[in-house]
Design a protein around this motif. Structure first.
Motif, PDB file in Angstrom:
ATOM      1  N   GLY A   1     -67.189  88.986  10.004  1.00  0.00           N
ATOM      2  CA  GLY A   1     -68.156  89.840   9.351  1.00  0.00           C
ATOM      3  C   GLY A   1     -69.596  89.414   9.525  1.00  0.00           C
ATOM      4  N   GLN A   2     -69.911  88.676  10.567  1.00  0.00           N
ATOM      5  CA  GLN A   2     -71.306  88.315  10.832  1.00  0.00           C
ATOM      6  C   GLN A   2     -72.093  89.554  11.251  1.00  0.00           C
ATOM      7  N   TYR A   3     -73.382  89.517  11.031  1.00  0.00           N
ATOM      8  CA  TYR A   3     -74.202  90.680  11.347  1.00  0.00           C
ATOM      9  C   TYR A   3     -74.137  91.048  12.819  1.00  0.00           C
TER      10      TYR A   3
ATOM     11  N   SER B   1     -71.616  90.554  14.825  1.00  0.00           N
ATOM     12  CA  SER B   1     -70.243  90.731  15.311  1.00  0.00           C
ATOM     13  C   SER B   1     -70.002  92.184  15.646  1.00  0.00           C
TER      14      SER B   1
END
Lengths: 112, 115
Positions: free
Chosen positions: B98-100, B102
């Motif tokens: 859920g990284q920005y 990704s």
């Protein structure tokens, strides 16, 4: 809310260069993505921009201007297989959201 | 192939029946998203899930639609009492952590036809 606009259709000639524009209005911003989708298939990831400027990846480049809420995807040396829909998508800044909001897509037809 | 797997690829249901769509994320991915796409239209967000949690269901109709992502097994999108307007392609996507930055990786979709 979010609003993402891109042209519905474009036509270009094999070997040429085409630029697909995308404008967006979002409450927050954590990056802009471009995807390619051939008819009946899954969207595939092309590029990600979060800082202003140009990102180049082979024949494809993507540009972002955060102050203008504007991006474009540049396709060089067009090939027939590039005929597809190109989707612009934005990830907004809300902490709970990691989903992408997509524009309606630009259908690109490459002609011989 | 460790990509996002969706099944079935095509599903035909009569009005009033239930449709169950399955999605197994990429190996190592713990975030799953469901999108719906009508012909000649863009992808519309429905729901975002992590294991055993619904994070954002703001795009999912309140009636007849539900989604889950259990601790074990695939994510399921369930549509009860289907109507003709539910006919569409349903795409599942997964991402890492859920990284920005990704990207979402999409499966090949389930094409639901309601007769």
């Amino acid at each position: 809310g979010q609003n993402i606009d891109q042209p519905t259709e474009m036509t270009a000639t094999e070997g040429a260069i085409v630029q697909i524009n995308c404008t967006y209005q979002t409450s927050g911003f954590n990056g802009l993505f471009w995807y390619q989708q051939h008819a009946g298939e899954a969207p595939t990831f092309l590029s990600y921009n979060v800082l202003d400027g140009l990102e180049e990846k082979g024949r494809f480049s993507s540009f972002l201007s955060r102050s203008k809420g504007y991006s474009y995807l540049l396709l060089k040396e067009l090939q027939m297989k590039d005929s597809a829909s190109y989707l612009c998508a934005v990830r907004d800044g809300d902490m709970g959201r990691r989903a992408l909001t997509f524009g309606s897509g630009t259908r690109l037809q490459v002609q011989p | 192939n460790a990509g996002v797997m969706q099944n079935p690829r095509h599903l035909v249901r009569r009005r009033g029946q239930e449709a169950r769509l399955r999605c197994s994320p990429m190996k190592g991915h713990s975030h799953v998203y469901w999108y719906r796409q009508l012909p000649e239209e863009g992808l519309k967000f429905m729901v975002y899930l992590q294991k055993e949690n619904i994070i954002d269901e703001s795009g999912m109709p309140k009636e007849r639609f539900s989604a889950e992502f259990p601790k074990e097994g695939p994510s399921i999108l369930r549509i009860q009492q289907v109507v003709r307007g539910d006919s569409a392609a349903y795409f599942c996507a997964s991402s890492l952590q859920g990284q920005y930055n990704s990207p979402l990786h999409f499966g090949n979709g389930t094409r639901l036809t309601v007769t």
